[in-house]
Design a protein around this motif. Structure first.
Motif, mmCIF file in Angstrom:
data_model
loop_
_atom_site.group_PDB
_atom_site.id
_atom_site.type_symbol
_atom_site.label_atom_id
_atom_site.label_comp_id
_atom_site.label_asym_id
_atom_site.label_seq_id
_atom_site.Cartn_x
_atom_site.Cartn_y
_atom_site.Cartn_z
ATOM 1 N N CYS A 30 21.012 15.637 21.419
ATOM 2 C CA CYS A 30 21.983 14.674 20.887
ATOM 3 C C CYS A 30 23.302 15.313 20.469
ATOM 4 C CB CYS A 30 21.388 13.894 19.720
ATOM 5 S SG CYS A 30 21.081 14.878 18.247
ATOM 6 N N THR A 31 23.459 16.633 20.651
ATOM 7 C CA THR A 31 24.757 17.235 20.347
ATOM 8 C C THR A 31 25.686 17.097 21.548
ATOM 9 O OG1 THR A 31 24.007 19.429 21.083
ATOM 10 C CG2 THR A 31 23.782 18.903 18.735
ATOM 11 N N LYS A 32 26.965 17.199 21.299
ATOM 12 C CA LYS A 32 27.955 16.979 22.347
ATOM 13 C C LYS A 32 27.849 18.018 23.461
ATOM 14 C CE LYS A 32 32.854 15.873 22.937
ATOM 15 N NZ LYS A 32 34.153 15.656 22.242
ATOM 16 N N ASP A 33 27.516 19.288 23.092
ATOM 17 C CA ASP A 33 27.461 20.343 24.106
ATOM 18 C C ASP A 33 26.045 20.752 24.501
ATOM 19 O OD1 ASP A 33 26.561 21.786 21.935
ATOM 20 O OD2 ASP A 33 28.238 23.201 21.898
ATOM 21 N N GLY A 34 25.039 20.034 23.992
ATOM 22 C CA GLY A 34 23.661 20.317 24.381
ATOM 23 C C GLY A 34 23.036 21.509 23.670
ATOM 24 N N ARG A 35 23.667 21.991 22.603
ATOM 25 C CA ARG A 35 23.144 23.135 21.856
ATOM 26 C C ARG A 35 22.640 22.665 20.490
ATOM 27 N NH1 ARG A 35 27.763 24.853 24.592
ATOM 28 N NH2 ARG A 35 27.308 26.468 26.144
ATOM 29 N N PRO A 36 21.520 23.215 20.028
ATOM 30 C CA PRO A 36 20.947 22.761 18.757
ATOM 31 C C PRO A 36 21.751 23.249 17.556
ATOM 32 C CG PRO A 36 19.717 24.646 19.565
ATOM 33 C CD PRO A 36 20.698 24.280 20.655
ATOM 34 N N LEU A 37 21.639 22.520 16.455
ATOM 35 C CA LEU A 37 22.324 22.865 15.218
ATOM 36 C C LEU A 37 21.336 22.871 14.058
ATOM 37 C CD1 LEU A 37 25.473 20.551 15.523
ATOM 38 C CD2 LEU A 37 25.321 22.972 16.147
ATOM 39 N N LEU A 38 21.528 23.829 13.176
ATOM 40 C CA LEU A 38 20.744 23.925 11.944
ATOM 41 C C LEU A 38 21.741 23.869 10.785
ATOM 42 C CD1 LEU A 38 17.623 24.642 11.364
ATOM 43 C CD2 LEU A 38 18.486 26.901 10.767
ATOM 44 N N TRP A 39 21.571 22.907 9.873
ATOM 45 C CA TRP A 39 22.542 22.702 8.793
ATOM 46 C C TRP A 39 21.880 22.808 7.438
ATOM 47 C CZ3 TRP A 39 23.617 17.348 6.520
ATOM 48 C CH2 TRP A 39 24.640 17.405 5.558
ATOM 49 N N LYS A 40 22.498 23.600 6.570
ATOM 50 C CA LYS A 40 22.083 23.633 5.169
ATOM 51 C C LYS A 40 23.310 23.519 4.286
ATOM 52 C CE LYS A 40 19.769 26.164 1.498
ATOM 53 N NZ LYS A 40 18.665 27.061 1.165
ATOM 54 N N HIS A 41 23.374 22.433 3.527
ATOM 55 C CA HIS A 41 24.372 22.272 2.488
ATOM 56 C C HIS A 41 23.671 22.682 1.207
ATOM 57 C CE1 HIS A 41 27.943 20.359 0.596
ATOM 58 N NE2 HIS A 41 27.088 20.215 -0.418
ATOM 59 N N ARG A 42 24.042 23.854 0.691
ATOM 60 C CA ARG A 42 23.270 24.461 -0.391
ATOM 61 C C ARG A 42 23.777 24.061 -1.773
ATOM 62 N NH1 ARG A 42 22.578 30.586 -2.712
ATOM 63 N NH2 ARG A 42 20.552 30.191 -3.690
ATOM 64 N N ASP A 43 22.836 23.665 -2.623
ATOM 65 C CA ASP A 43 23.111 23.402 -4.027
ATOM 66 C C ASP A 43 22.217 24.291 -4.875
ATOM 67 O OD1 ASP A 43 24.742 20.601 -4.672
ATOM 68 O OD2 ASP A 43 23.895 20.708 -2.656
ATOM 69 N N THR A 44 22.802 24.919 -5.890
ATOM 70 C CA THR A 44 22.045 25.772 -6.794
ATOM 71 C C THR A 44 22.895 26.042 -8.021
ATOM 72 O OG1 THR A 44 20.938 27.925 -7.027
ATOM 73 C CG2 THR A 44 22.893 27.858 -5.638
ATOM 74 N N SER A 45 22.273 26.584 -9.056
ATOM 75 C CA SER A 45 23.013 26.932 -10.262
ATOM 76 C C SER A 45 23.752 28.255 -10.112
ATOM 77 C CB SER A 45 22.046 27.019 -11.455
ATOM 78 O OG SER A 45 21.039 27.984 -11.206
ATOM 79 N N THR A 46 23.462 29.005 -9.043
ATOM 80 C CA THR A 46 24.153 30.272 -8.787
ATOM 81 C C THR A 46 25.410 29.983 -7.983
ATOM 82 O OG1 THR A 46 22.050 31.457 -8.750
ATOM 83 C CG2 THR A 46 23.942 32.577 -7.790
ATOM 84 N N GLU A 47 26.567 30.095 -8.625
ATOM 85 C CA GLU A 47 27.819 29.631 -8.024
ATOM 86 C C GLU A 47 28.344 30.562 -6.934
ATOM 87 O OE1 GLU A 47 31.532 27.300 -9.950
ATOM 88 O OE2 GLU A 47 31.258 29.343 -10.679
#
Length: 399
Positions: A30-47
């Motif tokens: 389902c990506t535009k170029d046929g390559r897979p994506l792995l996404w992490k939007h990270r939340d933590t108390s360590t800034e």
């Protein structure tokens, strides 16, 4: 007991110990170029975060690390030289009552996996053979260079595989996880609103064939829409410059956003690209990382003499402008006109404008290398250009 656990989880939220990451695995279908994506939007108390290169296992790897973690004992997202990539989100609904003392081993486990795993199947065997209890309650997301893509909803002793290539599980080619597991208690956990927000974004992007790395880190990681209230802060006119800022994908605890773009089956794994936003994603700029350059990575992402990544320090200074109220519940209220305003002079607006050249140059290089092969010296020179470009941009436009 459920009532007690809910009280405990409320306590975790109010004491800022809850780590509300938003993640996704997007298959090449389902990506535009046929390559897979792995996404992490990270939340933590360590800034403060940084990027580190490692060569202490079967395979070299790069990953996102807390700045205070000098040796890099925990990796929170990364990939290795085989094209295997991993990230996680904490899950808060897998075990009603966990009396086991071994906890918070997710970063250690992911580092171990990067050392030895080549495929998604390798990771499954890794979980099977690992000493128990694991010390985790998490949704681990993994992709590989063979087309494998899966989540593993994992507790102290068990896991359930969620295969992103299974059309019955992922009919649109992607799976999202926030801070609950689909195999856990549906009445507990966190991130249901963020899940819906991300799902709305991705469904629209699939329909319009717009799912690219830049869509994920510019539109998803920086989404200012709350799917429950329907408020879009890009358009919302507030009675004052402050507005409540909760249950958005980005939040006061957001410290990084990583998008790892894999390769098509049969492609050179050297082309695997980590698009790294290190620091508060609404005030930091994206920087591409390629493992093939080894320790010679962009200096903006590496720990300097203070132990912190320069880009992260810059982002945190600007973040402070967005959260000037330090006492009480100030972290729940953002000064929105610092980020976006009608004169297009908001920090986020300037960040997106400045990033366009980085994104364009990076994509041009990737197209060239896919045809001619990865050029290590060219990548190193490009890193130098990025370091200078970002330094100058922040000085000239983001004071």
């Amino acid at each position: 007991m459920k009532k007690i656990m809910r009280i405990l989880l409320v306590f975790l939220v109010t004491t800022n110990l809850l780590y509300p990451c938003t993640t996704a695995i997007i298959s090449g279908k389902c990506t535009k170029d046929g390559r897979p994506l792995l996404w992490k939007h990270r939340d933590t108390s360590t800034e403060d975060n940084k990027i580190m290169y490692f060569n202490d296992g079967n395979y070299p790897y790069v990953g996102l690390v807390d700045s205070k973690d000098k040796e890099g004992e925990n990796v929170w997202a990364g990939y290795n030289s085989t094209g295997f990539a991993i990230m996680n989100s904490a899950s808060y609904n897998l075990i009603a009552e966990d009396t086991i003392k071994l906890v918070d081993q997710e970063g250690i486990l992911m580092k171990e996996a990067l050392k030895v795993c080549k495929t998604v199947d390798d990771f499954e065997k890794f979980l099977q053979n690992h000493k128990k209890p694991l010390g985790v309650q998490a949704n681990f997301g993994v992709i590989d260079a063979q087309g494998g893509a899966a989540y593993y909803e994992t507790d102290q002793f068990n896991y359930v595989k969620i295969d992103v290539n299974d059309s019955k599980i992922a009919p649109f080619g992607y799976v999202i996880r926030t801070n609950y597991s689909f195999t856990g208690d549906p009445e507990t956990g966190f991130g249901y609103i963020r899940y819906n927000t991300a799902n709305n974004l991705f469904a629209q992007a699939v329909a319009e064939n717009k799912l690219t790395p830049e869509f994920v880190f510019t539109e998803a990681s920086r989404c200012l829409t709350n799917s429950l209230t329907g408020i879009n802060l890009y358009e919302y006119v507030t009675p004052t410059s402050f507005t409540a800022f909760a249950d958005y994908i980005p939040r006061s605890t957001s410290v990084a956003s990583i998008v790892i773009a894999g390769v098509r089956k049969g492609e050179d794994v050297k082309m695997t690209t980590m698009w790294a936003i290190v620091g508060f994603p609404l005030t930091s700029m994206v920087i591409p990382v390629w493992l093939e350059t080894g320790e010679q990575l962009p200096k903006q992402l590496l720990a300097n003499e203070t132990g912190k990544a320069p880009i992260c320090e810059k982002a945190n200074l600007l973040k402070a402008k967005c959260y000037p109220i330090k006492r009480g519940s100030g972290e729940n209220y953002i000064k929105i006109d610092e980020l976006v305003n009608n004169s297009d002079s908001g920090i986020l607006q300037l960040i997106k404008t400045g990033e366009k050249e980085i994104i364009s140059k990076t994509n041009t290089l990737l197209s060239k290398w896919r045809f001619n092969g990865f050029d290590k010296s060219e990548a190193a020179n490009y890193y130098k250009w990025i370091d200078d470009y970002i330094e100058n941009y922040y000085i000239n436009y983001l004071k």
